[in-house]
Write an enzyme that holds these catalytic residues in place. Structure first.
Site, PDB file in Angstrom:
ATOM      1  N   ASP A  55      27.797  22.895  -8.474  1.00  0.00           N
ATOM      2  CA  ASP A  55      26.976  23.889  -9.169  1.00  0.00           C
ATOM      3  C   ASP A  55      25.598  23.361  -9.555  1.00  0.00           C
ATOM      4  O   ASP A  55      24.830  24.047 -10.225  1.00  0.00           O
ATOM      5  CB  ASP A  55      27.692  24.406 -10.414  1.00  0.00           C
ATOM      6  CG  ASP A  55      27.936  23.315 -11.451  1.00  0.00           C
ATOM      7  OD1 ASP A  55      27.647  22.139 -11.161  1.00  0.00           O
ATOM      8  OD2 ASP A  55      28.409  23.651 -12.558  1.00  0.00           O
ATOM      9  N   GLY A  56      25.279  22.127  -9.140  1.00  0.00           N
ATOM     10  CA  GLY A  56      23.970  21.558  -9.417  1.00  0.00           C
ATOM     11  C   GLY A  56      23.908  20.654 -10.626  1.00  0.00           C
ATOM     12  O   GLY A  56      22.881  20.003 -10.863  1.00  0.00           O
ATOM     13  N   HIS A 148      -1.575   9.425 -17.329  1.00  0.00           N
ATOM     14  CA  HIS A 148      -2.736  10.250 -16.984  1.00  0.00           C
ATOM     15  C   HIS A 148      -3.792  10.205 -18.082  1.00  0.00           C
ATOM     16  O   HIS A 148      -4.988  10.197 -17.804  1.00  0.00           O
ATOM     17  CB  HIS A 148      -2.285  11.685 -16.726  1.00  0.00           C
ATOM     18  CG  HIS A 148      -3.382  12.574 -16.242  1.00  0.00           C
ATOM     19  ND1 HIS A 148      -4.045  12.361 -15.050  1.00  0.00           N
ATOM     20  CD2 HIS A 148      -3.961  13.676 -16.802  1.00  0.00           C
ATOM     21  CE1 HIS A 148      -4.967  13.298 -14.880  1.00  0.00           C
ATOM     22  NE2 HIS A 148      -4.946  14.095 -15.931  1.00  0.00           N
ATOM     23  N   ASP A 187     -14.127  12.299 -11.270  1.00  0.00           N
ATOM     24  CA  ASP A 187     -14.481  13.321 -12.249  1.00  0.00           C
ATOM     25  C   ASP A 187     -14.902  12.642 -13.548  1.00  0.00           C
ATOM     26  O   ASP A 187     -14.708  11.435 -13.732  1.00  0.00           O
ATOM     27  CB  ASP A 187     -13.329  14.306 -12.488  1.00  0.00           C
ATOM     28  CG  ASP A 187     -12.020  13.627 -12.844  1.00  0.00           C
ATOM     29  OD1 ASP A 187     -12.043  12.632 -13.591  1.00  0.00           O
ATOM     30  OD2 ASP A 187     -10.966  14.093 -12.381  1.00  0.00           O
ATOM     31  N   LYS A 211     -17.567  17.385 -11.282  1.00  0.00           N
ATOM     32  CA  LYS A 211     -16.626  18.292 -10.619  1.00  0.00           C
ATOM     33  C   LYS A 211     -16.309  19.469 -11.525  1.00  0.00           C
ATOM     34  O   LYS A 211     -16.192  19.324 -12.732  1.00  0.00           O
ATOM     35  CB  LYS A 211     -15.333  17.532 -10.287  1.00  0.00           C
ATOM     36  CG  LYS A 211     -14.250  18.361  -9.630  1.00  0.00           C
ATOM     37  CD  LYS A 211     -12.915  17.658  -9.702  1.00  0.00           C
ATOM     38  CE  LYS A 211     -12.414  17.601 -11.146  1.00  0.00           C
ATOM     39  NZ  LYS A 211     -11.079  16.958 -11.206  1.00  0.00           N
ATOM     40  N   ASP A 237      -8.598   6.577  -9.050  1.00  0.00           N
ATOM     41  CA  ASP A 237      -7.961   7.597  -9.886  1.00  0.00           C
ATOM     42  C   ASP A 237      -6.571   7.117 -10.252  1.00  0.00           C
ATOM     43  O   ASP A 237      -6.060   6.151  -9.672  1.00  0.00           O
ATOM     44  CB  ASP A 237      -7.888   8.935  -9.145  1.00  0.00           C
ATOM     45  CG  ASP A 237      -7.983  10.134 -10.082  1.00  0.00           C
ATOM     46  OD1 ASP A 237      -7.796   9.947 -11.305  1.00  0.00           O
ATOM     47  OD2 ASP A 237      -8.234  11.250  -9.593  1.00  0.00           O
ATOM     48  N   GLY A 243      -4.540  15.812  -2.980  1.00  0.00           N
ATOM     49  CA  GLY A 243      -5.655  15.154  -2.315  1.00  0.00           C
ATOM     50  C   GLY A 243      -6.950  15.939  -2.335  1.00  0.00           C
ATOM     51  O   GLY A 243      -7.966  15.456  -1.831  1.00  0.00           O
ATOM     52  N   GLY A 244      -6.938  17.124  -2.932  1.00  0.00           N
ATOM     53  CA  GLY A 244      -8.138  17.955  -2.933  1.00  0.00           C
ATOM     54  C   GLY A 244      -9.310  17.309  -3.638  1.00  0.00           C
ATOM     55  O   GLY A 244     -10.436  17.284  -3.114  1.00  0.00           O
TER      56      GLY A 244
END
EC number: 2.7.6.1
Length: 331
Positions: A55-56, A148, A187, A211, A237, A243-244
């Site tokens: 059932d996961g 991050h 950025d 950006k 980064d 990858g944009g």
């Protein structure tokens, strides 16, 4: 890279799992990295069962006694993020109920880190929610790498050791005979990271790409602040997702006259169509990442260089276990 823990020191410290009561266990997200860390420390990747029911639902069992032990659970919460996060929480609970003395969650890649603040009304700060879940599950300490935003350390009401992949990247780049280097932040938000990286690269000059983001996973690069003409541009980064951002930055750097462009990031998330974008002819000379996240074979490409952070993580684990300084690794 040079090993942090020499054989002579290992002998001097009598590094053995029986006398030190150090235990490592890995989830299913990055077993290869866990094996490398275990080999560096000279301890086994402990026996455990991680499986999924029909059932996961997830099931975890630790298959040796850890009563009174210092337990380190190695589990980057990469894709599928929710499954790997839940698996980590269940592992923590299993260790807590097995009377582990201390539990450290080793999370080389911290999923949901980009949801670190509200950018619109009625949004969740999921990075904080994830921290709450880890604390409530019974974790005593978190070891993370290249969050991050560094402020995420403050989301935890327990100690959070934050380490950096940049020494591994810098060591590699120092072998590549690069000249006229300029370190580029893709950025404005990454300027502090790029400045610190440039300092490690013999105080290389810094450039910034201005950006404007137009939506989730979409970005538009506008202009370069700084001189990149005729130089080797190193785009740095914390992660590469689709990858944009980094590819748009590379195209702009080429237009501004950069003779070589190298992308560097700690975390290779590589959501489609990242591999296709990054492997475009003439865009990048190299794309340098670490193995904080496992990279599937079908997502590799000729320009890709994957460096191991196992020694760095292993040394941090050893220092936590020995109650010595982790931050001194980066001085």
């Amino acid at each position: 890279m040079t090993s942090f823990l020499t054989a002579a020191r290992a002998e001097q410290e009598k590094l053995t799992p029986d006398t030190r009561r150090l235990r490592l266990f890995s989830g299913t997200s990055n077993p290869g990295l866990a094996r490398e860390i275990a080999a560096y420390l000279g301890v086994p990747d402990g026996p455990r069962v991680c499986k999924r029911f029909a059932d996961g639902e997830l099931y975890v069992q630790i298959q040796e006694s850890i009563r009174g032990c210092d337990v380190f659970l190695i589990q980057p919460t990469c894709a599928p993020v929710n499954d790997h996060l839940m698996e980590l929480l269940i592992m923590v609970d299993a260790c807590r109920r097995a009377s582990a003395r201390q539990i450290t969650a080793v999370v080389p890649y911290y999923g949901y880190a980009r949801a670190d603040r509200k950018t619109a009304g009625r949004e969740s700060i999921t990075a904080k929610l994830t921290a709450n879940l880890l604390v409530k599950s019974g974790v005593d300490r978190v070891l993370a790498m290249d969050l991050h935003s560094a402020q995420i350390q403050g989301y935890f009401d327990i100690p959070c050791d934050h380490i950096y992949g940049s020494p591994v990247l810098v060591d590699y780049l120092s072998t590549q005979n690069l000249d006229d280097i300029v370190v580029v932040s893709p950025d404005v938000g990454g300027v502090a990271r790029a400045r610190a990286f440039a300092k490690q690269m013999n105080d290389a000059p810094l450039a910034i790409i201005d950006k404007r983001r137009t939506g989730h996973n979409l970005a538009e690069s506008l202009t370069v602040i700084g001189d990149v003409s005729g130089r080797t541009a190193i785009l740095i980064d914390d992660m590469i997702d689709t990858g944009g951002t980094i590819c748009a930055g590379a195209r702009l750097l080429r237009q501004q006259g950069a003779k070589r462009v190298i992308a560097c990031a700690t975390h290779a998330v590589f959501s489609p169509p990242a591999s296709e974008r990054l492997s475009a002819d003439g865009l990048f000379e190299q794309v340098v990442v670490t193995n904080s996240i496992p990279i599937q074979q079908e997502r590799t490409f000729p320009q890709l260089q994957v460096l191991s952070v196992a020694n760095m993580l292993g040394e941090a684990i050893w220092r936590i276990h020995e109650e010595s300084s982790v931050s001194s690794m980066f001085r």
